[in-house]
Design a protein around this motif. Structure first.
Motif, short mmCIF file in Angstrom:
data_model
loop_
_atom_site.label_atom_id
_atom_site.label_comp_id
_atom_site.label_asym_id
_atom_site.label_seq_id
_atom_site.Cartn_x
_atom_site.Cartn_y
_atom_site.Cartn_z
N UNK A 111 7.48 -63.71 -37.52
CA UNK A 111 7.01 -64.70 -36.53
C UNK A 111 5.97 -64.07 -35.60
N UNK A 112 6.16 -62.82 -35.21
CA UNK A 112 5.22 -62.15 -34.31
C UNK A 112 3.84 -62.02 -34.95
N UNK A 113 3.81 -61.58 -36.21
CA UNK A 113 2.53 -61.44 -36.92
C UNK A 113 1.88 -62.80 -37.12
N UNK A 114 2.69 -63.82 -37.43
CA UNK A 114 2.16 -65.17 -37.60
C UNK A 114 1.51 -65.66 -36.31
N UNK A 115 2.15 -65.42 -35.17
CA UNK A 115 1.58 -65.81 -33.88
C UNK A 115 0.30 -65.03 -33.60
N UNK A 116 0.30 -63.74 -33.95
CA UNK A 116 -0.89 -62.92 -33.75
C UNK A 116 -2.08 -63.51 -34.50
N UNK A 117 -1.86 -63.92 -35.73
CA UNK A 117 -2.94 -64.49 -36.55
C UNK A 117 -3.35 -65.86 -36.02
N UNK A 118 -2.37 -66.66 -35.59
CA UNK A 118 -2.67 -68.00 -35.08
C UNK A 118 -3.54 -67.96 -33.83
N UNK A 119 -3.34 -66.93 -32.97
CA UNK A 119 -4.14 -66.85 -31.75
C UNK A 119 -5.61 -66.58 -32.06
N UNK A 120 -5.88 -66.07 -33.26
CA UNK A 120 -7.27 -65.82 -33.66
C UNK A 120 -7.86 -66.98 -34.46
N UNK A 121 -7.03 -67.92 -34.86
CA UNK A 121 -7.50 -68.97 -35.76
C UNK A 121 -7.47 -70.34 -35.10
N UNK A 122 -6.32 -71.00 -35.10
CA UNK A 122 -6.26 -72.38 -34.60
C UNK A 122 -5.19 -72.51 -33.51
N UNK A 123 -5.45 -73.34 -32.51
CA UNK A 123 -4.41 -73.64 -31.52
C UNK A 123 -3.35 -74.55 -32.14
N UNK A 124 -2.12 -74.44 -31.65
CA UNK A 124 -1.04 -75.29 -32.15
C UNK A 124 -0.44 -76.07 -30.98
N UNK A 125 0.37 -77.05 -31.31
CA UNK A 125 1.02 -77.84 -30.26
C UNK A 125 1.97 -76.95 -29.46
N UNK A 126 2.11 -77.27 -28.18
CA UNK A 126 2.94 -76.46 -27.30
C UNK A 126 4.41 -76.47 -27.72
N UNK A 127 4.88 -77.60 -28.28
CA UNK A 127 6.26 -77.70 -28.74
C UNK A 127 6.58 -76.70 -29.84
N UNK A 128 5.81 -76.71 -30.96
CA UNK A 128 6.03 -75.70 -32.01
C UNK A 128 5.85 -74.27 -31.50
N UNK A 129 4.91 -74.10 -30.56
CA UNK A 129 4.69 -72.77 -29.97
C UNK A 129 5.97 -72.29 -29.29
N UNK A 130 6.60 -73.17 -28.51
CA UNK A 130 7.85 -72.81 -27.84
C UNK A 130 8.94 -72.47 -28.84
N UNK A 131 8.99 -73.24 -29.94
CA UNK A 131 10.01 -72.99 -30.96
C UNK A 131 9.84 -71.59 -31.56
N UNK A 132 8.59 -71.22 -31.87
CA UNK A 132 8.33 -69.90 -32.44
C UNK A 132 8.65 -68.78 -31.45
N UNK A 133 8.32 -69.02 -30.18
CA UNK A 133 8.62 -68.02 -29.16
C UNK A 133 10.13 -67.89 -28.94
#
Length: 296
Positions: free
Chosen positions: A66-88
């Motif tokens: 999940x950490x690596x996925x978030x790292x890559x997402x911050x360089x690519x596309x923004x996501x909805x705040x709800x899914x972001x909270x779920x991943x965090x």
């Protein structure tokens, strides 16, 4: 983390994401071999020590992914705040130090109260303890969700964001209490085992010494676990001192506080364990022979 990471050139962004992905994949493959070896042997599945160990390894694999996925997402596309909270929330829940405390207590009982070890540390009680660990792990996560719900409008969950850990309150009181409890547990069990190592007979001294070395390494794990929580403050201090190197600082702290520490678990138990490593080698050898046979 910071939006300044988008100051990276395309080549720099690709290089950093590739390094994170490659290192994360290698670590997960190594950890995956330990998980595979564990589930191939009923001996390990009937030992509370290895049940707790493999639970820690699986937690590390989930958190790393999940950490690596978030790292890559911050360089690519923004996501909805709800899914972001779920991943965090997944990161917060899996980055739980209670498993370290449980493993330290199990080693303490094995060395200091060996006659009671088989009665106290059973597989059934270990699974119940793991369930309790997960239940307690949700407390900081739920606390963070409540803080967001009380301080932010509900519309924030439908907004698109760059998913940074700073969007969550990663230093809530329950987490401080958890780390304090685990720290005290490690200190007490380490001192108890250290005293036992000096008092026991020479035949058991090696076992006691190995146990207190393991607990000491758990202390290192706890420190690295804490670093992942305080990394935003580390970033703030370093970026204030060297603002031109902000993107390098963000990437370096992520690599050293979130990715590389996940390799420590197999090194502490798997590589040092005289029972586990031969089984791992035999499984690797079997897989190589099986693969060669299929190719022929």
């Amino acid at each position: 983390m910071n939006t300044s990471r988008h100051q990276d050139s395309l080549n720099d962004a690709f290089t950093k994401n590739f390094i994170s992905f490659a290192v994360g994949l290698i670590i997960n493959c190594i950890n995956g071999m330990f998980v595979y070896t564990y589930f191939k042997s009923k001996v390990f599945q009937q030992d509370p020590r290895y049940v707790l160990y493999i639970h820690l390894v699986i937690n590390d694999m989930i958190m790393l992914t999940v950490s690596v996925m978030l790292q890559i997402l911050t360089y690519t596309i923004p996501i909805m705040f709800g899914p972001c909270c779920f991943l965090l929330l997944i990161i917060i829940t899996t980055n739980n130090p209670l498993n370290l405390a449980s493993m330290a207590v199990e080693r303490y009982i094995a060395v200091c109260q060996p006659l009671r070890h088989s009665q106290v540390c059973t597989v059934q009680r270990t699974y119940a303890l793991i369930a309790l660990i997960w239940a307690v792990s949700f407390i900081p996560a739920i606390t963070d969700v409540i803080i967001i719900l009380t301080t932010q409008p509900l519309s924030v969950f439908s907004s698109k964001v760059l998913c940074y850990p700073s969007y969550m309150n990663l230093n809530s009181p329950p987490q401080v209490l958890l780390f304090s409890f685990v720290f005290l547990t490690l200190i007490i069990t380490y001192l108890k085992v250290l005293c036992a190592a000096r008092a026991v007979a020479a035949s058991n001294r090696a076992s006691a010494k190995n146990a207190h070395n393991t607990i000491l390494l758990h202390g290192v794990q706890l420190l690295l676990c804490m670093l992942s929580y305080i990394s935003p403050f580390i970033n703030l201090i370093l970026v204030t001192a060297w603002p031109r190197d902000s993107t390098k600082i963000f990437f370096s702290t992520f690599l050293f506080t979130n990715v590389l520490p996940r390799l420590l678990s197999p090194l502490i138990y798997g590589v040092r364990d005289r029972t586990f490593i031969p089984s791992l080698r035999s499984e690797i050898t079997f897989l190589k022979i099986f693969k060669r046979g299929r190719l022929k």
